[in-house]
Design a protein around this motif. Structure first.
Motif, short mmCIF file in Angstrom:
data_model
loop_
_atom_site.label_atom_id
_atom_site.label_comp_id
_atom_site.label_asym_id
_atom_site.label_seq_id
_atom_site.Cartn_x
_atom_site.Cartn_y
_atom_site.Cartn_z
N MET A 127 -17.65 -15.28 -37.05
CA MET A 127 -18.93 -15.16 -36.95
C MET A 127 -19.22 -13.81 -37.94
O MET A 127 -18.47 -12.77 -37.87
N ILE A 128 -20.19 -13.87 -38.88
CA ILE A 128 -20.39 -12.63 -39.64
C ILE A 128 -21.43 -11.69 -38.90
O ILE A 128 -22.33 -12.18 -38.05
N SER A 129 -21.01 -10.39 -38.83
CA SER A 129 -21.89 -9.28 -38.13
C SER A 129 -21.95 -8.33 -39.34
O SER A 129 -21.40 -7.89 -39.97
N LEU A 130 -23.65 -8.27 -39.55
CA LEU A 130 -23.89 -7.27 -40.76
C LEU A 130 -25.09 -6.22 -40.13
O LEU A 130 -25.95 -6.57 -39.20
N ASP A 136 -13.35 -18.49 -44.48
CA ASP A 136 -13.02 -17.30 -45.39
C ASP A 136 -14.31 -16.48 -45.15
O ASP A 136 -15.55 -17.22 -45.29
N ILE A 137 -14.38 -15.23 -45.32
CA ILE A 137 -15.46 -14.42 -45.59
C ILE A 137 -15.48 -13.92 -47.06
O ILE A 137 -14.64 -13.01 -47.47
N VAL A 138 -16.43 -14.17 -47.70
CA VAL A 138 -16.62 -13.63 -48.99
C VAL A 138 -17.81 -12.62 -49.43
O VAL A 138 -18.71 -12.81 -48.88
N THR A 139 -17.18 -11.46 -49.94
CA THR A 139 -18.26 -10.35 -50.11
C THR A 139 -18.24 -10.25 -51.57
O THR A 139 -16.97 -9.90 -52.26
N ILE A 140 -19.30 -10.15 -52.16
CA ILE A 140 -19.70 -9.96 -53.57
C ILE A 140 -20.44 -8.61 -53.78
O ILE A 140 -21.46 -8.74 -52.91
N ALA A 141 -20.28 -7.54 -54.33
CA ALA A 141 -20.77 -6.51 -54.23
C ALA A 141 -21.11 -5.76 -55.48
O ALA A 141 -20.22 -5.72 -56.52
N ARG A 160 -19.85 -16.89 -45.11
CA ARG A 160 -18.56 -17.45 -44.58
C ARG A 160 -18.57 -18.97 -45.32
O ARG A 160 -19.61 -19.66 -45.13
N MET A 161 -17.35 -19.02 -45.45
CA MET A 161 -17.23 -20.54 -46.39
C MET A 161 -16.78 -21.58 -45.14
O MET A 161 -16.00 -21.36 -44.27
#
Length: 390
Positions: free
Chosen positions: A1-4, A348-353, A363-364
């Protein structure tokens, strides 16, 4: 799970720029166009029913600054409620920051990605063949074509040399030829935003993220702002045949844009985009970490050229369009077996910055596992009419 948190996704200068988003409002049964400011998130839908309408203003940033709107909450709370696993459906959550714009993408705009497309084509979608083919392609065309201007006399001479050696490719045609590759990435309104799941076709076994800048363009062809994007790519599908491009690119949740749209103003301009470095990090549940980047300064075609090749007398977009600029990122780091390179795994967690655009985090999952897309153009028009904002 993503936490932002806001620090995870906002630009480095926070809310100093003119930031536009879209938020799902459960009480309204539909989306709101919002301004994200230091003192909260403000619904401006009464003035701008769609992001597309805002982008048609003569000066969108000034128009948004002049519109106070109704405060609907803190960005932190709305962002925290966005990941699907823990979402409270009774509270607002973040959406992708575009709506009626057509979702377009430019391909093969960097020399290194052009070479990887040639490799995909020759490997016929088989990752285990890619390493040997990569070495052969580099032997024939070299590994630095960054100074070669597409469509130039020098480029056409190289084209003839490669044809004579039976090494020409459709990807080289759009990479160094006069015409850019511009295709429709996904249906209008289908993109997902930061914190949401992004989708991969469940039959794909060789795929990768594509970290890109996304330009937002008005119906008149004016570039008004930018966001980050993930032009999720299936290397096996497209490698088997370029005619499978639509299946390689357009699947449920396979177009991610966000976290917000930053409009051009005194703090941010197209020249900033031209100098932008876009970073990528993939973190797997298996402990695997992949890092990469894409430098817009190394693009083979200027962003204005790509826009001009997308819109004009032969093709119009009455509601504007969002244009992915392409990427120089090409993952070759082995994840499992030696020589097979990178491919995604579930979760997979993908972060583009990028410093001035923030972070797009997804999340994929399989496209069939992601939230179904059910709210299309017809639903949006009906909802806005019921809310009496049209």
């Amino acid at each position: 799970m993503i936490s932002l948190t806001p620090k995870d996704v906002l630009p480095e200068d926070g809310t100093a720029g003119t930031l536009v988003g879209r938020v799902w409002l459960p009480q309204a049964g539909g989306p709101a166009v919002v301004a994200v400011r230091a003192d909260g998130v403000f619904d401006v839908t009464a003035r701008f029913p769609t992001v597309s309408a805002l982008c048609e203003e003569s000066d969108p940033a000034a128009a948004l600054r002049a519109t106070r709107g109704e405060r609907i909450g803190d960005f932190e709370a709305i962002l925290a409620n966005t990941p699907p696993d823990g979402r409270d459906k009774a509270r607002p959550h973040l959406l992708a920051p575009v709506d009626l714009q057509v979702l377009k993408a430019a391909g093969v705009t960097f020399a290194i990605s052009m070479l990887e497309r040639v490799i995909e084509e020759r490997a016929r979608g088989n990752p285990s063949s890619a390493d040997a083919i990569r070495k052969e392609v580099v032997r024939l065309v070299g590994d630095d074509l960054s100074k070669l201007k597409p469509g130039s006399e020098q480029a056409m001479k190289l084209k003839q040399v490669l044809i004579d050696q039976n090494a020409w490719s459709q990807y080289l045609e759009v990479g160094i030829g006069p015409d850019a590759e511009v295709f429709t990435k996904a249906p209008t309104l289908s993109s997902v935003g930061s914190g949401m799941d992004a989708g991969l076709h469940p039959k794909s076994t060789w795929n990768n993220p594509e970290p890109e800048v996304v330009l937002i363009v008005s119906a008149a062809g004016k570039i008004v702002g930018a966001a980050l994007g993930n032009d999720v790519n299936l290397r096996d599908f497209e490698g088997r045949s370029a005619l499978l491009l639509s299946k390689a690119k357009d699947n449920n949740a396979s177009c991610a844009i966000g976290p917000l749209l930053r409009l051009f103003d005194q703090t941010f301009s197209l020249d900033d985009v031209r100098k932008m470095d876009v970073g990528l990090t993939v973190t797997g549940a298996d402990g695997f970490v992949l890092e990469g980047h894409s430098s817009i300064s190394k693009i083979s075609r200027d962003p204005t050229d790509l826009v001009a090749q997308t819109i004009g007398p032969v093709h119009q977009y009455p509601d504007g369009f969002a244009l992915f600029l392409g990427t120089m990122f090409a993952p070759v780091k082995d994840r499992d077996a030696k020589g097979e390179g990178f491919t995604h795994k579930r979760d997979d967690i993908v972060t583009i910055a990028a410093p001035q655009l923030g972070k797009l985090v997804n999340r994929m999952r399989g496209s069939d596992e992601c939230e179904p897309w059910t709210f299309g153009v017809g639903a949006l028009m009906k909802n806005l009419a019921q809310r009496k904002v049209l």
